[in-house]
Design a protein around this motif. Sequence first.
Motif, PDB file in Angstrom:
ATOM      1  N   LYS A  16       0.830  -1.215   0.000  1.00 18.57           N
ATOM      2  CA  LYS A  16       0.000   0.000   0.000  1.00 18.57           C
ATOM      3  C   LYS A  16       0.861   1.261   0.000  1.00 18.57           C
ATOM      4  CE  LYS A  16      -2.043  -1.057   3.879  1.00 18.57           C
ATOM      5  NZ  LYS A  16      -1.318  -2.318   4.160  1.00 18.57           N
ATOM      6  N   THR A  17       1.820   1.303   0.922  1.00 25.68           N
ATOM      7  CA  THR A  17       2.686   2.488   1.002  1.00 25.68           C
ATOM      8  C   THR A  17       3.525   2.622  -0.260  1.00 25.68           C
ATOM      9  OG1 THR A  17       2.705   2.370   3.408  1.00 25.68           O
ATOM     10  CG2 THR A  17       4.464   3.633   2.384  1.00 25.68           C
ATOM     11  N   SER A  18       4.030   1.516  -0.785  1.00 25.51           N
ATOM     12  CA  SER A  18       4.816   1.550  -2.027  1.00 25.51           C
ATOM     13  C   SER A  18       3.986   2.092  -3.184  1.00 25.51           C
ATOM     14  CB  SER A  18       5.323   0.154  -2.388  1.00 25.51           C
ATOM     15  OG  SER A  18       6.011  -0.425  -1.302  1.00 25.51           O
ATOM     16  N   TYR A  43       4.546   5.910  14.864  1.00 25.12           N
ATOM     17  CA  TYR A  43       5.907   6.409  15.067  1.00 25.12           C
ATOM     18  C   TYR A  43       6.951   5.478  14.465  1.00 25.12           C
ATOM     19  CZ  TYR A  43       5.351   3.052  18.821  1.00 25.12           C
ATOM     20  OH  TYR A  43       5.072   1.914  19.515  1.00 25.12           O
ATOM     21  N   ARG A  44       6.493   4.407  13.797  1.00 22.73           N
ATOM     22  CA  ARG A  44       7.438   3.458  13.215  1.00 22.73           C
ATOM     23  C   ARG A  44       8.416   4.187  12.287  1.00 22.73           C
ATOM     24  NH1 ARG A  44       4.589  -0.997   9.744  1.00 22.73           N
ATOM     25  NH2 ARG A  44       4.246   0.859   8.507  1.00 22.73           N
ATOM     26  N   TYR A  45       9.671   3.865  12.400  1.00 21.05           N
ATOM     27  CA  TYR A  45      10.758   4.454  11.608  1.00 21.05           C
ATOM     28  C   TYR A  45      10.991   5.940  11.895  1.00 21.05           C
ATOM     29  CZ  TYR A  45      10.012   0.214   8.897  1.00 21.05           C
ATOM     30  OH  TYR A  45       9.831  -1.081   8.510  1.00 21.05           O
ATOM     31  N   ILE A  82      -2.376  10.548   1.714  1.00 22.59           N
ATOM     32  CA  ILE A  82      -2.480  10.247   3.145  1.00 22.59           C
ATOM     33  C   ILE A  82      -2.238   8.757   3.349  1.00 22.59           C
ATOM     34  CG2 ILE A  82      -3.870  10.540   5.244  1.00 22.59           C
ATOM     35  CD1 ILE A  82      -5.808  12.284   3.430  1.00 22.59           C
ATOM     36  N   ASP A  83      -1.260   8.420   4.180  1.00 19.42           N
ATOM     37  CA  ASP A  83      -0.963   7.012   4.465  1.00 19.42           C
ATOM     38  C   ASP A  83      -1.559   6.632   5.819  1.00 19.42           C
ATOM     39  OD1 ASP A  83      -0.011   4.487   3.966  1.00 19.42           O
ATOM     40  OD2 ASP A  83       2.102   4.957   4.379  1.00 19.42           O
ATOM     41  N   GLU A  84      -1.782   5.333   6.038  1.00 16.37           N
ATOM     42  CA  GLU A  84      -2.248   4.790   7.328  1.00 16.37           C
ATOM     43  C   GLU A  84      -3.552   5.442   7.798  1.00 16.37           C
ATOM     44  OE1 GLU A  84      -0.536   2.199   8.415  1.00 16.37           O
ATOM     45  OE2 GLU A  84       1.593   2.672   8.684  1.00 16.37           O
ATOM     46  N   VAL A  85      -4.503   5.593   6.880  1.00 16.64           N
ATOM     47  CA  VAL A  85      -5.762   6.274   7.215  1.00 16.64           C
ATOM     48  C   VAL A  85      -6.544   5.569   8.322  1.00 16.64           C
ATOM     49  CG1 VAL A  85      -6.093   7.464   5.015  1.00 16.64           C
ATOM     50  CG2 VAL A  85      -6.982   5.136   5.302  1.00 16.64           C
TER      51      VAL A  85
HETATM   52 MG    MG Z   1       2.278   1.003   4.819  1.00 17.75          MG
END
Ligand code: MG
Length: 184
Positions: A16-18, A43-45, A82-85
């Motif tokens: 999804k993020t890619s 907060y990952r990464y 928008i990521d991680e909605v």
């Molecule tokens: Mg992702």
Amino acid sequence: NSGSLVVIVGPMYSGKTSELISFIEIYTLGKKKIKVFKPKIDYRYNNTQIVSHSKSAVDAIAITKPKEILTYLQGNENAVFIDEVQFLDETLREVVLQMIESGIDVYCAGLDLSFKANPFIVTALLMAHADNIIKKKAVCHECGEYRGTLTYKFVGNGDEIDIGGFDKYIAVCRDCYLKLKQKN
Ligand code: MG
Ligand code: ADP
Ligand code: TMP
Ligand code: ZN
């Protein structure tokens, strides 16, 4: 002209993020004005980037409430990402509709289902308004087939909001999900 809404969903590790980052690249190559957002909870990464499991990254603005998105807009944006909605509240629906109506293309990525296979309501609402839904699959961690549509959590509590990666979650197909649930 109105903008359009693309919603990218699927289990963890399904790309999804890619996929979101590839759309960002297309707008960037075309010298379009864009803004990228992510919920602060993840907060990952890194708090100011969206990062894929294969480690590609794009700068992003971390927000707590969907309405904050509007305060960052300058009025000349061609697209908003928008990521991680799944971590944002349901007022994201109004904010996204307002942006589309004002001519901005909106791309949202997030989990459709929790590890309990419950829909994340905010993602479901966005899918209902979408012009295009991209449903991604992962490689099933158990059987190796490219049929992973669910996420299985193998440690920790039953909390449906719980940040993590390979330490807690695997992507699985429906058959392997059911087998794992019967075993445990
Ligand atoms: Mg992702
Ligand atoms: P998502 O945002 O959906 O979690 P990402 O775009 O962050 O997905 O990560 C996708 C990448 O994760 C893939 O390109 C691949 O390198 C890696 N990956 C790790 N495990 C898997 C898996 N089981 N199936 C597919 N890709 C995986
Ligand atoms: P990802 O889809 O980009 O891999 O990230 C999903 C994030 O959501 C990750 O931090 C783990 C978290 N998560 C939950 O909070 N609840 C869940 O039910 C699942 C499957 C993931
Ligand atoms: Zn499987």
